[in-house]
Design a protein around this motif. Structure first.
Motif, PDB file in Angstrom:
ATOM      1  N   GLU A 148       0.835  -1.207   0.000  1.00 45.28           N
ATOM      2  CA  GLU A 148       0.000   0.000   0.000  1.00 45.28           C
ATOM      3  C   GLU A 148       0.865   1.251   0.000  1.00 45.28           C
ATOM      4  N   LEU A 149       1.904   1.242   0.804  1.00 45.47           N
ATOM      5  CA  LEU A 149       2.830   2.380   0.833  1.00 45.47           C
ATOM      6  C   LEU A 149       3.554   2.524  -0.497  1.00 45.47           C
ATOM      7  N   LYS A 150       3.906   1.412  -1.093  1.00 48.42           N
ATOM      8  CA  LYS A 150       4.586   1.447  -2.383  1.00 48.42           C
ATOM      9  C   LYS A 150       3.693   2.041  -3.462  1.00 48.42           C
ATOM     10  N   ARG A 151       2.406   1.702  -3.410  1.00 48.93           N
ATOM     11  CA  ARG A 151       1.458   2.252  -4.387  1.00 48.93           C
ATOM     12  C   ARG A 151       1.352   3.773  -4.246  1.00 48.93           C
ATOM     13  N   LYS A 152       1.328   4.243  -3.001  1.00 47.70           N
ATOM     14  CA  LYS A 152       1.245   5.690  -2.757  1.00 47.70           C
ATOM     15  C   LYS A 152       2.527   6.394  -3.180  1.00 47.70           C
ATOM     16  N   LEU A 153       3.657   5.754  -2.915  1.00 45.93           N
ATOM     17  CA  LEU A 153       4.934   6.348  -3.319  1.00 45.93           C
ATOM     18  C   LEU A 153       5.060   6.417  -4.837  1.00 45.93           C
ATOM     19  N   GLU A 154       4.568   5.417  -5.523  1.00 44.83           N
ATOM     20  CA  GLU A 154       4.591   5.435  -6.987  1.00 44.83           C
ATOM     21  C   GLU A 154       3.738   6.568  -7.543  1.00 44.83           C
ATOM     22  N   LYS A 155       2.618   6.832  -6.897  1.00 44.31           N
ATOM     23  CA  LYS A 155       1.767   7.946  -7.320  1.00 44.31           C
ATOM     24  C   LYS A 155       2.480   9.276  -7.111  1.00 44.31           C
ATOM     25  N   ILE A 156       3.161   9.399  -5.946  1.00 43.41           N
ATOM     26  CA  ILE A 156       3.940  10.624  -5.690  1.00 43.41           C
ATOM     27  C   ILE A 156       5.046  10.778  -6.726  1.00 43.41           C
ATOM     28  N   TRP A 157       5.692   9.660  -7.045  1.00 44.68           N
ATOM     29  CA  TRP A 157       6.786   9.673  -8.022  1.00 44.68           C
ATOM     30  C   TRP A 157       6.295  10.147  -9.391  1.00 44.68           C
ATOM     31  N   LYS A 158       5.140   9.653  -9.829  1.00 42.52           N
ATOM     32  CA  LYS A 158       4.577  10.048 -11.124  1.00 42.52           C
ATOM     33  C   LYS A 158       4.170  11.515 -11.133  1.00 42.52           C
ATOM     34  N   GLU A 159       3.550  11.965 -10.033  1.00 44.26           N
ATOM     35  CA  GLU A 159       3.138  13.371  -9.952  1.00 44.26           C
ATOM     36  C   GLU A 159       4.353  14.291  -9.931  1.00 44.26           C
ATOM     37  N   ASN A 160       5.402  13.848  -9.270  1.00 39.61           N
ATOM     38  CA  ASN A 160       6.626  14.640  -9.227  1.00 39.61           C
ATOM     39  C   ASN A 160       7.258  14.755 -10.605  1.00 39.61           C
ATOM     40  N   LEU A 161       7.202  13.666 -11.360  1.00 39.19           N
ATOM     41  CA  LEU A 161       7.695  13.694 -12.739  1.00 39.19           C
ATOM     42  C   LEU A 161       6.889  14.680 -13.582  1.00 39.19           C
ATOM     43  N   ARG A 162       5.568  14.694 -13.361  1.00 43.59           N
ATOM     44  CA  ARG A 162       4.712  15.608 -14.117  1.00 43.59           C
ATOM     45  C   ARG A 162       5.039  17.059 -13.785  1.00 43.59           C
ATOM     46  N   ILE A 163       5.261  17.336 -12.494  1.00 46.99           N
ATOM     47  CA  ILE A 163       5.624  18.696 -12.080  1.00 46.99           C
ATOM     48  C   ILE A 163       6.959  19.095 -12.704  1.00 46.99           C
ATOM     49  N   GLU A 164       7.906  18.161 -12.683  1.00 49.65           N
ATOM     50  CA  GLU A 164       9.222  18.428 -13.275  1.00 49.65           C
ATOM     51  C   GLU A 164       9.091  18.757 -14.765  1.00 49.65           C
ATOM     52  N   SER A 165       8.220  18.029 -15.449  1.00 52.12           N
ATOM     53  CA  SER A 165       7.997  18.278 -16.874  1.00 52.12           C
ATOM     54  C   SER A 165       7.386  19.656 -17.104  1.00 52.12           C
ATOM     55  N   GLN A 166       6.404  20.026 -16.281  1.00 48.70           N
ATOM     56  CA  GLN A 166       5.766  21.333 -16.426  1.00 48.70           C
ATOM     57  C   GLN A 166       6.745  22.473 -16.129  1.00 48.70           C
ATOM     58  N   MET A 167       7.625  22.261 -15.143  1.00 52.34           N
ATOM     59  CA  MET A 167       8.627  23.274 -14.843  1.00 52.34           C
ATOM     60  C   MET A 167       9.604  23.421 -15.995  1.00 52.34           C
ATOM     61  N   GLY A 168       9.933  22.296 -16.625  1.00 52.42           N
ATOM     62  CA  GLY A 168      10.800  22.360 -17.802  1.00 52.42           C
ATOM     63  C   GLY A 168      10.150  23.135 -18.930  1.00 52.42           C
ATOM     64  N   ASN A 169       8.847  22.921 -19.138  1.00 52.53           N
ATOM     65  CA  ASN A 169       8.120  23.670 -20.163  1.00 52.53           C
ATOM     66  C   ASN A 169       8.115  25.162 -19.853  1.00 52.53           C
ATOM     67  N   ALA A 170       7.918  25.492 -18.565  1.00 55.74           N
ATOM     68  CA  ALA A 170       7.914  26.898 -18.161  1.00 55.74           C
ATOM     69  C   ALA A 170       9.280  27.536 -18.409  1.00 55.74           C
ATOM     70  N   PHE A 171      10.335  26.768 -18.153  1.00 55.00           N
ATOM     71  CA  PHE A 171      11.690  27.281 -18.377  1.00 55.00           C
ATOM     72  C   PHE A 171      11.921  27.579 -19.858  1.00 55.00           C
ATOM     73  N   TYR A 172      11.542  26.640 -20.724  1.00 56.07           N
ATOM     74  CA  TYR A 172      11.749  26.855 -22.154  1.00 56.07           C
ATOM     75  C   TYR A 172      10.843  27.951 -22.691  1.00 56.07           C
ATOM     76  N   LEU A 173       9.632  28.065 -22.147  1.00 53.35           N
ATOM     77  CA  LEU A 173       8.744  29.149 -22.569  1.00 53.35           C
ATOM     78  C   LEU A 173       9.347  30.501 -22.213  1.00 53.35           C
ATOM     79  N   ALA A 174       9.924  30.597 -21.013  1.00 54.19           N
ATOM     80  CA  ALA A 174      10.566  31.839 -20.595  1.00 54.19           C
ATOM     81  C   ALA A 174      11.755  32.180 -21.489  1.00 54.19           C
ATOM     82  N   SER A 175      12.566  31.180 -21.822  1.00 54.95           N
ATOM     83  CA  SER A 175      13.724  31.430 -22.685  1.00 54.95           C
ATOM     84  C   SER A 175      13.298  31.823 -24.094  1.00 54.95           C
ATOM     85  N   LEU A 176      12.192  31.243 -24.577  1.00 56.32           N
ATOM     86  CA  LEU A 176      11.683  31.618 -25.896  1.00 56.32           C
ATOM     87  C   LEU A 176      11.167  33.052 -25.894  1.00 56.32           C
ATOM     88  N   MET A 177      10.501  33.440 -24.803  1.00 56.00           N
ATOM     89  CA  MET A 177       9.990  34.808 -24.692  1.00 56.00           C
ATOM     90  C   MET A 177      11.128  35.822 -24.664  1.00 56.00           C
TER      91      MET A 177
END
Length: 287
Positions: free
Chosen positions: A114-143
């Motif tokens: 059960e803990l592993k399932r919750k940690l995997e969900k946190i891991w996936k959400e963290n990856l998504r946040i990291e991806s969105q931050m990367g997009n924000a970084f490239y958007l800023a550099s393009l601007m």
């Protein structure tokens, strides 16, 4: 800003030219006239031209200066927003990477399902946040109009490096891996990651294939997935902040991919397919 200053210079030049030409014509006509009554009429017309010309030039100057000031303020505001995006993304990258590392360690150590399932969900959400931050970084550099770090890389180097980011990606290479391309490695990997995440999140794909081939003097990377595909108008896919599904997302992923590939003198295409979704990225070959 540039266009507002160009507009101001052009309109002022035309206004001054019209004003001077009007005065010259009035003066020429008055000189060749011998009638005193006609002379008085011409002087009145000359004064009218002076007043109208002065008013016209004043309005042009005021409008041009206002446009230039507003453009300058807009430029400063855009730069401020871009700087904010860039600073925030840089500041958040370190804690996100640290959190990701800690979650991965916990995933390896824990035996509780059960803990592993919750940690995997946190891991996936963290990856998504990291991806969105990367997009924000490239958007800023393009601007901000920042330049990319372009370098010559072999296809073998690209394959070896990116395989660590996407170990489940299926590679199909029909040309020698010794061929070279000219691109920004970090930005290109961010583009591939963006496209594969779109396929998984929006298309619900569980298999993604990357085919590398050649078209004349270009090396093309064709990403193909087995997801649900896309049924809308493909010409709107790269428009910013336009979301094409009900799944989470910022709507800037494909826009950033398009702008980055254009900075590398390449192009993006969306070939037709009977199932799934295809994206083709083409860059110039280095001979």
């Amino acid at each position: 800003m540039f266009f507002s200053l160009a507009w101001l210079s052009l309109t002022l030049s035309l206004g001054v030219w019209w004003w001077i030409l009007g005065f010259r014509q009035a003066k020429t006509i008055s000189e060749i006239s011998v009638s005193l009554e006609r002379q008085f009429e011409l002087n009145r017309v000359n004064r009218m031209l002076q007043l109208e010309g002065s008013f016209f030039l004043s309005m042009l100057t005021l409008g041009g200066v206002t446009l230039a000031v507003l453009s300058y303020r807009d430029h400063k505001r855009s730069k401020l927003i871009a700087d904010f995006f860039s600073t925030v993304t840089h500041e958040m990258k370190t804690p996100i990477a640290s959190l990701q590392l800690q979650v991965e360690v916990l995933l390896e150590d824990t035996k509780d399902l059960e803990l592993k399932r919750k940690l995997e969900k946190i891991w996936k959400e963290n990856l998504r946040i990291e991806s969105q931050m990367g997009n924000a970084f490239y958007l800023a550099s393009l601007m901000q109009g920042e330049a990319l770090y372009l370098e010559t890389l072999t296809l073998q180097e690209i394959k070896d490096s990116y395989s660590h980011h996407e170990p489940n990606l299926v590679w199909e290479v029909s040309i020698p891996l010794t061929k070279k391309v000219y691109l920004d490695k970090k930005a290109f990997f961010a583009m591939l990651k963006n496209l594969t995440e779109n396929a998984k999140r929006h298309g619900k794909a569980n298999q993604i294939k990357l085919q590398i081939g050649q078209e004349k003097d270009r090396i093309c990377f064709l990403l193909e997935d087995n997801g649900s595909g896309f049924t809308g108008n493909k010409k709107y896919l790269t428009q910013p902040f336009l979301r094409h599904s009900n799944t989470s997302g910022s709507g800037i992923g494909l826009y950033i991919v398009k702008k980055l590939i254009e900075k590398m003198k390449g192009k993006i295409e969306f070939p037709d397919c009977s199932y799934g979704f295809k994206v083709k990225l083409c860059v110039s070959e280095v001979v």
